[in-house]
Design a protein around this motif. Sequence first.
Motif, PDB file in Angstrom:
ATOM      1  N   VAL A  71      12.934  47.802  17.064  1.00 39.56           N
ATOM      2  CA  VAL A  71      12.181  48.806  16.305  1.00 39.56           C
ATOM      3  C   VAL A  71      11.386  48.073  15.246  1.00 39.56           C
ATOM      4  CG1 VAL A  71      12.290  50.818  14.792  1.00 39.56           C
ATOM      5  CG2 VAL A  71      13.899  50.614  16.700  1.00 39.56           C
ATOM      6  N   LEU A  72      10.115  48.379  15.169  1.00 39.33           N
ATOM      7  CA  LEU A  72       9.235  47.782  14.165  1.00 39.33           C
ATOM      8  C   LEU A  72       9.069  48.749  13.003  1.00 39.33           C
ATOM      9  CD1 LEU A  72       7.051  45.736  13.163  1.00 39.33           C
ATOM     10  CD2 LEU A  72       5.400  47.050  14.521  1.00 39.33           C
ATOM     11  N   TYR A  73       9.348  48.283  11.803  1.00 37.00           N
ATOM     12  CA  TYR A  73       9.081  49.029  10.572  1.00 37.00           C
ATOM     13  C   TYR A  73       7.826  48.411   9.958  1.00 37.00           C
ATOM     14  CZ  TYR A  73      13.884  50.604  11.219  1.00 37.00           C
ATOM     15  OH  TYR A  73      15.042  51.133  11.738  1.00 37.00           O
ATOM     16  N   TYR A  74       6.771  49.180   9.828  1.00 32.88           N
ATOM     17  CA  TYR A  74       5.496  48.548   9.497  1.00 32.88           C
ATOM     18  C   TYR A  74       4.637  49.369   8.545  1.00 32.88           C
ATOM     19  CZ  TYR A  74       3.134  51.772  12.771  1.00 32.88           C
ATOM     20  OH  TYR A  74       2.633  52.886  13.403  1.00 32.88           O
ATOM     21  N   THR A  75       3.640  48.689   8.028  1.00 33.08           N
ATOM     22  CA  THR A  75       2.586  49.321   7.252  1.00 33.08           C
ATOM     23  C   THR A  75       1.259  48.826   7.808  1.00 33.08           C
ATOM     24  OG1 THR A  75       1.785  49.750   4.996  1.00 33.08           O
ATOM     25  CG2 THR A  75       2.432  47.493   5.502  1.00 33.08           C
ATOM     26  N   LEU A  76       0.207  49.594   7.599  1.00 34.17           N
ATOM     27  CA  LEU A  76      -1.102  49.190   8.091  1.00 34.17           C
ATOM     28  C   LEU A  76      -1.814  48.333   7.057  1.00 34.17           C
ATOM     29  CD1 LEU A  76      -2.553  52.368   9.867  1.00 34.17           C
ATOM     30  CD2 LEU A  76      -1.476  50.359  10.894  1.00 34.17           C
ATOM     31  N   LEU A  77      -2.372  47.218   7.513  1.00 32.33           N
ATOM     32  CA  LEU A  77      -3.170  46.360   6.649  1.00 32.33           C
ATOM     33  C   LEU A  77      -4.614  46.821   6.616  1.00 32.33           C
ATOM     34  CD1 LEU A  77      -1.862  42.863   7.774  1.00 32.33           C
ATOM     35  CD2 LEU A  77      -1.128  44.218   5.822  1.00 32.33           C
ATOM     36  N   SER A  78      -5.054  47.463   7.684  1.00 37.94           N
ATOM     37  CA  SER A  78      -6.457  47.859   7.769  1.00 37.94           C
ATOM     38  C   SER A  78      -6.585  49.251   8.341  1.00 37.94           C
ATOM     39  CB  SER A  78      -7.236  46.880   8.655  1.00 37.94           C
ATOM     40  OG  SER A  78      -6.771  46.966   9.990  1.00 37.94           O
ATOM     41  N   ARG A  79      -7.520  49.975   7.796  1.00 36.38           N
ATOM     42  CA  ARG A  79      -7.885  51.277   8.326  1.00 36.38           C
ATOM     43  C   ARG A  79      -9.295  51.561   7.833  1.00 36.38           C
ATOM     44  NH1 ARG A  79      -7.418  54.181  12.575  1.00 36.38           N
ATOM     45  NH2 ARG A  79      -8.577  56.083  12.215  1.00 36.38           N
ATOM     46  N   GLY A  80     -10.275  50.891   8.439  1.00 39.13           N
ATOM     47  CA  GLY A  80     -11.622  51.044   7.935  1.00 39.13           C
ATOM     48  C   GLY A  80     -12.623  50.249   8.718  1.00 39.13           C
ATOM     49  N   ILE A 130     -10.049  49.702  14.667  1.00 40.32           N
ATOM     50  CA  ILE A 130      -8.798  48.992  14.939  1.00 40.32           C
ATOM     51  C   ILE A 130      -7.848  49.100  13.743  1.00 40.32           C
ATOM     52  CG2 ILE A 130      -7.801  46.691  15.246  1.00 40.32           C
ATOM     53  CD1 ILE A 130     -10.220  45.985  16.956  1.00 40.32           C
ATOM     54  N   SER A 131      -6.577  49.353  14.023  1.00 41.03           N
ATOM     55  CA  SER A 131      -5.544  49.447  12.992  1.00 41.03           C
ATOM     56  C   SER A 131      -4.601  48.260  13.128  1.00 41.03           C
ATOM     57  CB  SER A 131      -4.758  50.754  13.144  1.00 41.03           C
ATOM     58  OG  SER A 131      -5.599  51.875  12.985  1.00 41.03           O
ATOM     59  N   ILE A 132      -4.637  47.357  12.168  1.00 44.85           N
ATOM     60  CA  ILE A 132      -3.808  46.148  12.199  1.00 44.85           C
ATOM     61  C   ILE A 132      -2.591  46.354  11.303  1.00 44.85           C
ATOM     62  CG2 ILE A 132      -3.733  43.687  11.670  1.00 44.85           C
ATOM     63  CD1 ILE A 132      -6.715  43.570  12.270  1.00 44.85           C
ATOM     64  N   TYR A 133      -1.423  46.009  11.816  1.00 47.03           N
ATOM     65  CA  TYR A 133      -0.189  46.233  11.069  1.00 47.03           C
ATOM     66  C   TYR A 133       0.485  44.921  10.688  1.00 47.03           C
ATOM     67  CZ  TYR A 133       2.295  45.149  15.445  1.00 47.03           C
ATOM     68  OH  TYR A 133       2.776  44.519  16.563  1.00 47.03           O
ATOM     69  N   ALA A 134       1.386  45.020   9.721  1.00 49.07           N
ATOM     70  CA  ALA A 134       2.346  43.955   9.410  1.00 49.07           C
ATOM     71  C   ALA A 134       3.683  44.640   9.207  1.00 49.07           C
ATOM     72  CB  ALA A 134       1.941  43.190   8.169  1.00 49.07           C
ATOM     73  N   LEU A 192      -2.299  48.356  16.707  1.00 52.97           N
ATOM     74  CA  LEU A 192      -1.863  49.529  17.455  1.00 52.97           C
ATOM     75  C   LEU A 192      -2.796  49.820  18.625  1.00 52.97           C
ATOM     76  CD1 LEU A 192      -0.953  52.065  14.613  1.00 52.97           C
ATOM     77  CD2 LEU A 192       0.525  50.371  15.716  1.00 52.97           C
ATOM     78  N   ASP A 193      -3.935  49.185  18.637  1.00 50.93           N
ATOM     79  CA  ASP A 193      -4.996  49.543  19.569  1.00 50.93           C
ATOM     80  C   ASP A 193      -5.083  48.574  20.739  1.00 50.93           C
ATOM     81  OD1 ASP A 193      -6.180  51.668  17.677  1.00 50.93           O
ATOM     82  OD2 ASP A 193      -6.139  49.857  16.465  1.00 50.93           O
ATOM     83  N   SER A 194      -6.071  48.798  21.564  1.00 46.94           N
ATOM     84  CA  SER A 194      -6.302  47.933  22.718  1.00 46.94           C
ATOM     85  C   SER A 194      -7.576  47.135  22.496  1.00 46.94           C
ATOM     86  CB  SER A 194      -6.432  48.773  23.992  1.00 46.94           C
ATOM     87  OG  SER A 194      -6.660  47.954  25.113  1.00 46.94           O
ATOM     88  N   VAL A 195      -7.409  45.849  22.245  1.00 50.39           N
ATOM     89  CA  VAL A 195      -8.558  44.965  22.053  1.00 50.39           C
ATOM     90  C   VAL A 195      -8.977  44.438  23.417  1.00 50.39           C
ATOM     91  CG1 VAL A 195      -9.342  42.857  20.915  1.00 50.39           C
ATOM     92  CG2 VAL A 195      -7.650  44.325  19.802  1.00 50.39           C
ATOM     93  N   PRO A 196     -10.265  44.473  23.799  1.00 53.44           N
ATOM     94  CA  PRO A 196     -11.418  44.860  22.988  1.00 53.44           C
ATOM     95  C   PRO A 196     -11.945  46.259  23.306  1.00 53.44           C
ATOM     96  CG  PRO A 196     -12.185  43.695  24.890  1.00 53.44           C
ATOM     97  CD  PRO A 196     -10.695  43.873  25.071  1.00 53.44           C
ATOM     98  N   VAL A 197     -11.101  47.131  23.853  1.00 54.54           N
ATOM     99  CA  VAL A 197     -11.570  48.463  24.234  1.00 54.54           C
ATOM    100  C   VAL A 197     -11.898  49.309  23.004  1.00 54.54           C
ATOM    101  CG1 VAL A 197     -11.013  50.541  25.534  1.00 54.54           C
ATOM    102  CG2 VAL A 197     -10.179  48.319  26.329  1.00 54.54           C
ATOM    103  N   THR A 198     -10.991  49.316  22.023  1.00 59.80           N
ATOM    104  CA  THR A 198     -11.199  50.081  20.803  1.00 59.80           C
ATOM    105  C   THR A 198     -12.329  49.475  19.984  1.00 59.80           C
ATOM    106  OG1 THR A 198      -8.843  50.617  20.774  1.00 59.80           O
ATOM    107  CG2 THR A 198     -10.062  50.969  18.730  1.00 59.80           C
ATOM    108  N   ASP A 199     -13.184  50.323  19.431  1.00 59.86           N
ATOM    109  CA  ASP A 199     -14.250  49.837  18.563  1.00 59.86           C
ATOM    110  C   ASP A 199     -13.663  49.023  17.415  1.00 59.86           C
ATOM    111  OD1 ASP A 199     -16.158  51.090  20.070  1.00 59.86           O
ATOM    112  OD2 ASP A 199     -16.346  52.838  18.761  1.00 59.86           O
TER     113      ASP A 199
END
Length: 308
Positions: free
Chosen positions: A158-167, A215-219, A204-211
């Motif tokens: 189980v991954l406990y995470y926060t998003l680094l990017s949303r923009g 893209i939402s990058i997590y840590a 969380l996304d599919s690179v390079p399908v998602t614009d």
Amino acid sequence: MSKSAVITKQQLEHLALQGMSYADDHVGDTFSIKDVSDRLGISYSYFYHNFADYMGEPFWHYVKRHRLELSAGLLRHSGHSIGIISDLCGYATTAAFSKAFKQHFKESPKEFRRIAELPNEKRTIQIIETITASAGTDIFGNFFRYDRGERVQLPDSVLYYTLLSRGQNPIGEMIAKMNQYYNAISKILGQIEIATAKIITGTLDSVPVTDYEKISIYAGLSIPLHAAAAHQHMETNYGYLMRKRIPGGTYLRLPVPMDFATAGIPMYNFINQNCKEGNFKMSGNHFFMVLNGTTACEIYIPLLRKHY
């Protein structure tokens, strides 16, 4: 949560992101918006409008787009049949999946699988070329080699995470925030004392399908499912973190002696090239990077069993 409660902007953002996290963690499951709002303890209407306001698209539009983009990633890099992919991405029948896929991508799943280079992929490759030109292509050639990889078994986690990017600039946000979050997650790792827990980053996304801009990058911290005491600690003390199930199985582990930002972009090029050459096929989109300090990391790629 009562309607009279005063909700801060940060809480509204948290509720929207928790809804997004739920949708990502239940890609293959059947659920409704009410299931999500009930889980969050708010009304259907409140969740519906809050999600659209914060995320810029209605919740069910996000769910459909996310599922189709992940399915496109599986068509690209996995050895799964179209029928299996439709099931993994929450479609009741292959016919329903194929119809939705063609409406979204203007190509059938079968036709999409034959595309040599996607429009978004061109942008990704341009970024890769820019980075490798500045760092030296020989450096990447030495480390991003299939023969350097090692097959390892990982447990369900189980991954406990926060998003680094949303923009608009996910890579820029990741680079700006990673050290701060890495230090915070390292403190949590010290509290649970689980040797097999890992600090990881991914998308969380599919690179390079998602614009690129979506893209939402997590840590976050990946903890084996069987570590019950550690999960109880996380539930009690860090219930605000988002969660994601990460399937166990055979992974290709590739250690690279460089920081996450340098390794992250050519990682996709490595995956794409080896999938095209048939060295391996992926079992899912859940590849990730383990952070071992600031100057070393390990790439983990989930492998399809028949390609071991």
